[in-house]
Scaffold this motif. Structure first.
Motif, PDB file in Angstrom:
ATOM      1  N   PRO A  50      -0.082  -1.817  -9.168  1.00  0.00           N
ATOM      2  CA  PRO A  50      -1.327  -1.055  -9.056  1.00  0.00           C
ATOM      3  C   PRO A  50      -1.692  -0.769  -7.598  1.00  0.00           C
ATOM      4  O   PRO A  50      -1.452  -1.583  -6.707  1.00  0.00           O
ATOM      5  N   ALA A  51      -2.281   0.378  -7.371  1.00  0.00           N
ATOM      6  CA  ALA A  51      -2.651   0.811  -6.016  1.00  0.00           C
ATOM      7  C   ALA A  51      -3.652  -0.141  -5.371  1.00  0.00           C
ATOM      8  O   ALA A  51      -3.673  -0.291  -4.153  1.00  0.00           O
ATOM      9  N   ASP A  52      -4.482  -0.806  -6.172  1.00  0.00           N
ATOM     10  CA  ASP A  52      -5.502  -1.713  -5.619  1.00  0.00           C
ATOM     11  C   ASP A  52      -4.967  -3.115  -5.351  1.00  0.00           C
ATOM     12  O   ASP A  52      -5.723  -4.027  -5.061  1.00  0.00           O
ATOM     13  N   SER A  53      -3.661  -3.304  -5.417  1.00  0.00           N
ATOM     14  CA  SER A  53      -3.087  -4.642  -5.281  1.00  0.00           C
ATOM     15  C   SER A  53      -3.248  -5.221  -3.873  1.00  0.00           C
ATOM     16  O   SER A  53      -3.269  -6.427  -3.704  1.00  0.00           O
ATOM     17  N   GLY A  54      -3.317  -4.350  -2.873  1.00  0.00           N
ATOM     18  CA  GLY A  54      -3.415  -4.830  -1.497  1.00  0.00           C
ATOM     19  C   GLY A  54      -2.100  -5.365  -0.956  1.00  0.00           C
ATOM     20  O   GLY A  54      -2.053  -5.920   0.142  1.00  0.00           O
ATOM     21  N   ILE A  55      -1.025  -5.225  -1.701  1.00  0.00           N
ATOM     22  CA  ILE A  55       0.292  -5.719  -1.300  1.00  0.00           C
ATOM     23  C   ILE A  55       1.012  -4.622  -0.525  1.00  0.00           C
ATOM     24  O   ILE A  55       1.128  -3.499  -0.995  1.00  0.00           O
ATOM     25  N   THR A  56       1.493  -4.973   0.659  1.00  0.00           N
ATOM     26  CA  THR A  56       2.293  -4.044   1.451  1.00  0.00           C
ATOM     27  C   THR A  56       3.729  -4.545   1.450  1.00  0.00           C
ATOM     28  O   THR A  56       4.011  -5.653   1.907  1.00  0.00           O
ATOM     29  N   LEU A  57       4.615  -3.730   0.918  1.00  0.00           N
ATOM     30  CA  LEU A  57       6.025  -4.089   0.849  1.00  0.00           C
ATOM     31  C   LEU A  57       6.760  -3.546   2.063  1.00  0.00           C
ATOM     32  O   LEU A  57       6.330  -2.574   2.678  1.00  0.00           O
ATOM     33  N   ASP A  58       7.889  -4.171   2.403  1.00  0.00           N
ATOM     34  CA  ASP A  58       8.775  -3.618   3.416  1.00  0.00           C
ATOM     35  C   ASP A  58       9.324  -2.299   2.879  1.00  0.00           C
ATOM     36  O   ASP A  58       9.378  -2.087   1.660  1.00  0.00           O
ATOM     37  N   SER A  59       9.763  -1.413   3.757  1.00  0.00           N
ATOM     38  CA  SER A  59      10.181  -0.075   3.342  1.00  0.00           C
ATOM     39  C   SER A  59      11.331  -0.087   2.331  1.00  0.00           C
ATOM     40  O   SER A  59      11.402   0.779   1.478  1.00  0.00           O
TER      41      SER A  59
END
Length: 176
Positions: A12-21
């Motif tokens: 979900p967009a609201d997860s706040g999780i930033t993944l590596d590219s």
């Protein structure tokens, strides 16, 4: 559960999780604190923590509702291997666990290529572990002493070094 022909569940967009590219989501679940636990191809993302790569997780326990992960911590680096100990466990209540527990089990277990326990000091011992680490050739070696072992005595250090060397030799292909 998703299969080869379906995509992994979208985070979900609201997860706040930033993944590596180049990191991809395998499974995710919302927690009781409205945060997220995300299993990726590289490791496990827990609330308020940096990603734990699969080889950094010593234990994971699923109670049916709660996931408890015990990271491994490097206590000492020795020639050719690390001495590990348990870091503080992290527990999260998963509201809809989906595939998260199964993926954690599969990927942590899959990172272990060699494991063997040996007695080194009066009936107590050491576990020698060879793990696959993404981006590295061969196995990465570590040991975890039983709690009663005097790990820094010269005899134990020498015996441990010999056990790791033996394990390396047993797992190295000879026909390369």
């Amino acid at each position: 559960m998703w299969d080869l022909f379906r995509r992994a569940p979208k985070l979900p967009a609201d997860s706040g999780i930033t993944l590596d590219s180049d990191e991809r989501v395998i499974a995710w679940s919302r927690t009781s604190s409205d945060a997220y636990v995300v299993a990726t191809d590289r490791g496990l993302r827990l609330p308020d923590r940096d990603r734990l790569d699969w080889h950094q997780i010593h234990k994971a326990v699923w109670s049916g509702r709660e996931l408890t992960v015990t990271p491994a911590s490097v206590v000492e680096q020795r020639d050719g291997y690390d001495v590990m100990a348990d870091a503080s466990p992290v527990s999260v209540l998963l509201l809809e666990p989906r595939e998260v527990p199964a993926q954690v089990r599969s990927r942590v277990t899959g990172s272990v290529s060699y494991t063997s326990h040996h007695v080194v000091d009066g009936g107590v011992g050491v576990r020698v572990v060879g793990r696959k680490v993404r981006g590295r050739d061969g196995l990465t070696w570590s040991v975890r002493y039983d709690s009663a072992v005097e790990a820094s005595t010269p005899d134990v250090v020498a015996a441990t070094g010999a056990l790791v060397a033996e394990a390396r030799a047993a797992t190295t292909p000879r026909d390369l």
